[in-house]
Design a protein around this motif. Structure first.
Motif, PDB file in Angstrom:
ATOM      1  N   ALA A  87       0.825  -1.211   0.000  1.00 13.43           N
ATOM      2  CA  ALA A  87       0.000   0.000   0.000  1.00 13.43           C
ATOM      3  C   ALA A  87       0.858   1.258   0.000  1.00 13.43           C
ATOM      4  O   ALA A  87       0.325   2.366  -0.033  1.00 13.43           O
ATOM      5  N   GLY A  88       2.176   1.111   0.047  1.00 19.47           N
ATOM      6  CA  GLY A  88       3.059   2.257  -0.039  1.00 19.47           C
ATOM      7  C   GLY A  88       3.697   2.687   1.265  1.00 19.47           C
ATOM      8  O   GLY A  88       4.477   3.639   1.294  1.00 19.47           O
ATOM      9  N   GLU A  89       3.389   2.000   2.348  1.00 20.63           N
ATOM     10  CA  GLU A  89       3.956   2.362   3.647  1.00 20.63           C
ATOM     11  C   GLU A  89       5.415   1.921   3.721  1.00 20.63           C
ATOM     12  O   GLU A  89       5.780   0.836   3.258  1.00 20.63           O
ATOM     13  N   ASP A  90       6.261   2.769   4.281  1.00 21.11           N
ATOM     14  CA  ASP A  90       7.686   2.467   4.423  1.00 21.11           C
ATOM     15  C   ASP A  90       7.919   1.945   5.837  1.00 21.11           C
ATOM     16  O   ASP A  90       7.877   2.709   6.799  1.00 21.11           O
ATOM     17  N   LEU A  91       8.155   0.646   5.967  1.00 17.16           N
ATOM     18  CA  LEU A  91       8.294   0.011   7.274  1.00 17.16           C
ATOM     19  C   LEU A  91       9.732  -0.427   7.520  1.00 17.16           C
ATOM     20  O   LEU A  91      10.467  -0.725   6.572  1.00 17.16           O
TER      21      LEU A  91
END
Length: 121
Positions: A87-91
């Motif tokens: 979804a585009g989250e940078d984890l």
């Protein structure tokens, strides 16, 4: 166990072992090194490949405790995390994958032992 059953069980064990070795320890790490493969694309491919592998594993051995642990405990957690990344989250890096790899390694050892044992029957 008769000779035909032993031969079939041995063949299935080594086919399964080959699938785990090829996918978990060859395809999975190498796809991220391929030119043009982003983390998002690699994760998408990985999800498809591991889903297919897990379906075949379920058909081959529905009662294996290690597989149940992977599917019931680790895969849902890893899927939730990969959903966030897709979804585009940078984890940050996840240790959950290390537990999954440890279960894969345990499965390899168990399958190898089972296969060798079946060859001696």
């Amino acid at each position: 166990m008769n000779a035909t059953s032993a031969a079939t069980a041995t063949a299935v064990t080594f086919v399964w072992l080959g699938m785990v070795l090829a996918i978990s320890f060859l395809e999975a790490p190498l796809k991220f090194r391929a030119p043009g493969v982003s983390v998002r694309i690699g994760l998408g491919i990985g999800r498809l490949v591991f889903r297919a592998l897990n379906i075949v594993e379920c058909v081959l051995a529905t009662a294996v405790v290690l597989l149940v642990g992977q599917l019931a405990v680790f895969r849902p957690r890893l899927n939730r995390r990969s959903d966030r990344v897709l979804a585009g989250e940078d984890l940050p890096r996840s240790r959950g994958h290390l537990f999954y790899v440890a279960f894969e390694a345990a499965k390899v050892v168990g399958l190898l032992g089972l296969g060798v044992t079946l060859l001696t029957l």
